[in-house]
Design an enzyme around this catalytic site. Sequence first.
Site, PDB file in Angstrom:
ATOM      1  N   PHE A   1     -16.477   2.482 -23.744  1.00 38.10           N
ATOM      2  CA  PHE A   1     -17.830   1.929 -23.699  1.00 38.10           C
ATOM      3  C   PHE A   1     -18.737   2.598 -24.726  1.00 38.10           C
ATOM      4  O   PHE A   1     -18.273   3.019 -25.779  1.00 38.10           O
ATOM      5  CB  PHE A   1     -18.388   2.011 -22.275  1.00 38.10           C
ATOM      6  CG  PHE A   1     -17.677   1.117 -21.304  1.00 38.10           C
ATOM      7  CD1 PHE A   1     -17.481  -0.228 -21.576  1.00 38.10           C
ATOM      8  CD2 PHE A   1     -17.168   1.617 -20.117  1.00 38.10           C
ATOM      9  CE1 PHE A   1     -16.819  -1.055 -20.689  1.00 38.10           C
ATOM     10  CE2 PHE A   1     -16.488   0.789 -19.218  1.00 38.10           C
ATOM     11  CZ  PHE A   1     -16.331  -0.539 -19.511  1.00 38.10           C
TER      12      PHE A   1
ATOM     13  N   PHE B   1     -18.507 -10.013 -38.419  1.00 39.91           N
ATOM     14  CA  PHE B   1     -18.299 -11.383 -37.939  1.00 39.91           C
ATOM     15  C   PHE B   1     -18.623 -12.343 -39.079  1.00 39.91           C
ATOM     16  O   PHE B   1     -19.461 -12.044 -39.945  1.00 39.91           O
ATOM     17  CB  PHE B   1     -19.204 -11.684 -36.736  1.00 39.91           C
ATOM     18  CG  PHE B   1     -18.674 -11.187 -35.424  1.00 39.91           C
ATOM     19  CD1 PHE B   1     -18.171 -12.070 -34.484  1.00 39.91           C
ATOM     20  CD2 PHE B   1     -18.663  -9.827 -35.138  1.00 39.91           C
ATOM     21  CE1 PHE B   1     -17.688 -11.611 -33.260  1.00 39.91           C
ATOM     22  CE2 PHE B   1     -18.177  -9.362 -33.926  1.00 39.91           C
ATOM     23  CZ  PHE B   1     -17.691 -10.259 -32.985  1.00 39.91           C
TER      24      PHE B   1
ATOM     25  N   LYS C   1     -14.698  -1.810 -30.538  1.00 42.17           N
ATOM     26  CA  LYS C   1     -14.425  -0.384 -30.765  1.00 42.17           C
ATOM     27  C   LYS C   1     -12.933  -0.114 -30.911  1.00 42.17           C
ATOM     28  O   LYS C   1     -12.514   0.606 -31.822  1.00 42.17           O
ATOM     29  CB  LYS C   1     -15.018   0.420 -29.604  1.00 42.17           C
ATOM     30  CG  LYS C   1     -14.722   1.895 -29.609  1.00 42.17           C
ATOM     31  CD  LYS C   1     -15.558   2.633 -28.597  1.00 42.17           C
ATOM     32  CE  LYS C   1     -15.585   1.969 -27.250  1.00 42.17           C
ATOM     33  NZ  LYS C   1     -14.231   1.851 -26.617  1.00 42.17           N
TER      34      LYS C   1
ATOM     35  N   TRP D   1     -10.738  -6.949 -38.141  1.00 42.71           N
ATOM     36  CA  TRP D   1     -10.274  -8.049 -37.298  1.00 42.71           C
ATOM     37  C   TRP D   1      -9.659  -9.144 -38.165  1.00 42.71           C
ATOM     38  O   TRP D   1      -8.599  -9.686 -37.845  1.00 42.71           O
ATOM     39  CB  TRP D   1     -11.450  -8.624 -36.492  1.00 42.71           C
ATOM     40  CG  TRP D   1     -11.030  -9.674 -35.502  1.00 42.71           C
ATOM     41  CD1 TRP D   1     -10.674  -9.489 -34.206  1.00 42.71           C
ATOM     42  CD2 TRP D   1     -10.914 -11.082 -35.755  1.00 42.71           C
ATOM     43  NE1 TRP D   1     -10.339 -10.694 -33.623  1.00 42.71           N
ATOM     44  CE2 TRP D   1     -10.474 -11.684 -34.548  1.00 42.71           C
ATOM     45  CE3 TRP D   1     -11.135 -11.890 -36.869  1.00 42.71           C
ATOM     46  CZ2 TRP D   1     -10.257 -13.058 -34.439  1.00 42.71           C
ATOM     47  CZ3 TRP D   1     -10.917 -13.266 -36.766  1.00 42.71           C
ATOM     48  CH2 TRP D   1     -10.484 -13.828 -35.560  1.00 42.71           C
TER      49      TRP D   1
ATOM     50  N   ARG E   1      -6.215   4.767 -24.998  1.00 47.24           N
ATOM     51  CA  ARG E   1      -5.924   4.692 -23.575  1.00 47.24           C
ATOM     52  C   ARG E   1      -5.058   3.474 -23.269  1.00 47.24           C
ATOM     53  O   ARG E   1      -5.024   2.517 -24.038  1.00 47.24           O
ATOM     54  CB  ARG E   1      -7.223   4.586 -22.775  1.00 47.24           C
ATOM     55  CG  ARG E   1      -8.069   5.835 -22.766  1.00 47.24           C
ATOM     56  CD  ARG E   1      -9.413   5.571 -22.129  1.00 47.24           C
ATOM     57  NE  ARG E   1     -10.179   4.599 -22.899  1.00 47.24           N
ATOM     58  CZ  ARG E   1     -11.174   3.872 -22.412  1.00 47.24           C
ATOM     59  NH1 ARG E   1     -11.522   3.980 -21.142  1.00 47.24           N
ATOM     60  NH2 ARG E   1     -11.817   3.021 -23.186  1.00 47.24           N
TER      61      ARG E   1
ATOM     62  N   THR F   1     -10.650  -2.337 -31.691  1.00 49.34           N
ATOM     63  CA  THR F   1     -10.226  -3.040 -32.910  1.00 49.34           C
ATOM     64  C   THR F   1     -10.481  -2.180 -34.143  1.00 49.34           C
ATOM     65  O   THR F   1      -9.617  -2.067 -35.030  1.00 49.34           O
ATOM     66  CB  THR F   1     -10.971  -4.384 -33.026  1.00 49.34           C
ATOM     67  OG1 THR F   1     -10.670  -5.184 -31.883  1.00 49.34           O
ATOM     68  CG2 THR F   1     -10.575  -5.122 -34.293  1.00 49.34           C
TER      69      THR F   1
ATOM     70  N   LYS G   1     -12.951  -8.463 -18.798  1.00 51.00           N
ATOM     71  CA  LYS G   1     -12.992  -7.790 -20.092  1.00 51.00           C
ATOM     72  C   LYS G   1     -11.763  -8.081 -20.956  1.00 51.00           C
ATOM     73  O   LYS G   1     -11.811  -8.072 -22.176  1.00 51.00           O
ATOM     74  CB  LYS G   1     -13.125  -6.271 -19.872  1.00 51.00           C
ATOM     75  CG  LYS G   1     -13.289  -5.457 -21.142  1.00 51.00           C
ATOM     76  CD  LYS G   1     -13.540  -3.997 -20.808  1.00 51.00           C
ATOM     77  CE  LYS G   1     -13.712  -3.167 -22.071  1.00 51.00           C
ATOM     78  NZ  LYS G   1     -12.465  -3.020 -22.844  1.00 51.00           N
TER      79      LYS G   1
ATOM     80  N   ALA H   1     -14.542   4.685 -18.548  1.00 51.66           N
ATOM     81  CA  ALA H   1     -15.629   5.568 -18.992  1.00 51.66           C
ATOM     82  C   ALA H   1     -16.885   5.403 -18.165  1.00 51.66           C
ATOM     83  O   ALA H   1     -17.725   6.302 -18.147  1.00 51.66           O
ATOM     84  CB  ALA H   1     -15.947   5.318 -20.465  1.00 51.66           C
TER      85      ALA H   1
END
Length: 558
Positions: free
Chosen positions: A304, A384, A74, A412, A97, A76, A108, A276
Site C-alpha cells: 500500500f 498510462f 507499485k 506495463w 510478497r 508492476t 484487489k 500492510a
Amino acid sequence: MAEVKTDIQIAQEAELYPIGEVAKQLSLSADDLEFYGRYKAKISEDCLNRLHEREDGKLILVTAINPTPAGEGKTTVTVGLGEAFGRLGKKAVIALREPSLGPCFGIKGGAAGGGYAQVVPMEDLNLHFTGDFHAVTSANNLLAALIDNHIQQGNALGIDPRQIVWKRCMDMNDRVLRNVVVGLGAKGDGTVREDHFVITAASEIMAILCLARDMDDLKRRLGEIIVAYDYNGKTVRACQLGAVGAMAALLKDALQPNLIQTLEHTPALVHGGPFANIAHGCNSVRATRAALKMADYVITEAGFGADLGAEKFFDIKCRQAGLAPSAVVIVATVRALKYNGGVAKADLGIENIAALERGICNLEKHIENVRKYGVPIIVTLNAFLTDTEEEISFVRRFCEERGCEFEIAEVWEKGGEGGVPLAEKIIRTIETKPAEFRLLYEDSLSLEEKIKTVATQIYGADGVTFSAPAKKELEKLTALGYGNLPVCMAKTQYSLSDDAAKLGRPANFTVNVREVYIAAGAGFVVALTGSIMTMPGLPKHPAALDIDVKDGVITGLF
C-alpha cells in the site's frame, strides 16, 4: 487497432526458462534448489547458510502514494525495475510478497505485477504457489486446537476461556467468521466460548515467518506467542502448551524463500505475505537477506502507501533485521493524483491540471515522510496512455522543486525497456547521494508515544484518542515488559487518516485507536484504528465470480 491483452493472457503466452537456468544468474546450481515443478523452486537451507560469506548488495524499496481505484502499479514498477536492471547488465533480483487468496477472489486481484512487468508463473503464484500460506494457516490452527484441547483435558495451566487471545485463521475473505461461538454441543465437544478468525495474511504466524532469521529464531518466536491469560492474569505462551515443535514442522519448508522469474527472466524471490494495512506488509527477512547476498541490486516493495508499508518496512523490518535501504522509489500515477483531487473514476482519462494541483498534496506528504528516514527518494509516474505531456511536466516540476529525482516508468507497456531511464536514475542517485538511514522513533519511547509519533509525523494527525480498553491494554503490556517493542498500526490504506473517505492530504483530524494487542512472537504491538478489520469481507461483485477454467486454462484471474 492491435488487441490489448489481459495480464493473464500475457503471462500464459510467455516463454519461461527452467528455474535452474534462472538460478544461474545468481550463481546458484541445481543442488542449491528444491524444485516445485519446472518453474518454481525453494532455496535450500545449505545454500542459505553459505550465502553469509558474500557481500551485501544495495537495497531499493519501492513504495507508493495511497492506493485509489485508479491503481498505482507499485508491484508492476518493482518487477519492471528488476527487468530494467537486467537490461543494463546489472546483477539484480526482486523480492516480493506472496499473494493472499482473499484479494485474489475479492476486489484487489493478485500480486504478480501487470502488463509486461509480471512475475511468472502468474496463476501458480496467485493461487496455491508452493503452499506457504497453507502451512501458516495449518500452524496457526494447530495452536488453536491445542489450546481448546488443553482446556478439555483438564486445563492444567488454568487458562481462562474468557481471556483466550489467540484467533483461528483462514486465507479467504469471510466476514461471518469475525466473531463466532465454538464448543457447542455435548460436553465432549469442548468448552463453549467466543472465538474469532483473522485472514492468514494478518496472522501472527505469518509475521513470525517473515521476520524469523532461521529455524532457531522461528522456534523462539513461536514459543513467545501469547495465546491466553490464566485465572490469575498471567500470560500463557505457546511453549507452555508444547506446541512449538509441531508448528515448526509444519513451517519447515515454508521458511525457505521461493524463486521464480519475471517475463524477462529476472530472478524473483517471492516469500511471505503479510498485509500492510493490518500487518507489517513486507516480504520475509530471509528472502531479503538472501537476495542481498545474491545480487548487486535488490528491488523490494512494501504494501500500500508509504504511510503503511514503508513506515513498517523501516520501523519494524529494518529495526529487527538490521537492514538499511540505499534508495526509495515512490510510485504514483497521474490518474490517482487526479482522483485525490476530486475527479470521478470515469473522468480520470481527461486532462485536468487543476485536479492534479489539488491531489498532488498526497504525493507531497509521502515525500516528506520518507525524508524523515534519511534515504534518497526517486519519484516515478507509472505511465498510462491517457497521461498528457502537460500533466507529466507538472508532476516533474513539482518533484524537482522539492529536490526529488523524477522519472517516468513505462514498464506495463514496454517491460524492462520502459524502466531503463528510471533504473539509471536510481543507480546515479545511489552513487551520488549516500543514504543516512534512521528510524522514526527509539525503542525507549512508550507504546503510547510511539503510536502518537506515527500518527502525527507520518499521517499528519493532530493527535490520537485511545478507547478505554486500548488504554488499559497499553498499560498492561507495558507492565508485562513489552513497552520497548515497535508498533504496527492497522489503518485504512485509502487515506493518510483513519477515515477512508478523506483523500489528498487530510488536516485537522485525530486518529482513533479502538483496540491494542500484543504479537510477542513477531515482536510488535498492533494498534487497530478507525473501523479497520483483520478479517475482510467480499465486495458485492467478488472477483471470484469472473474466474473459471476453460479447456484446461484458467481465465479471469488478474
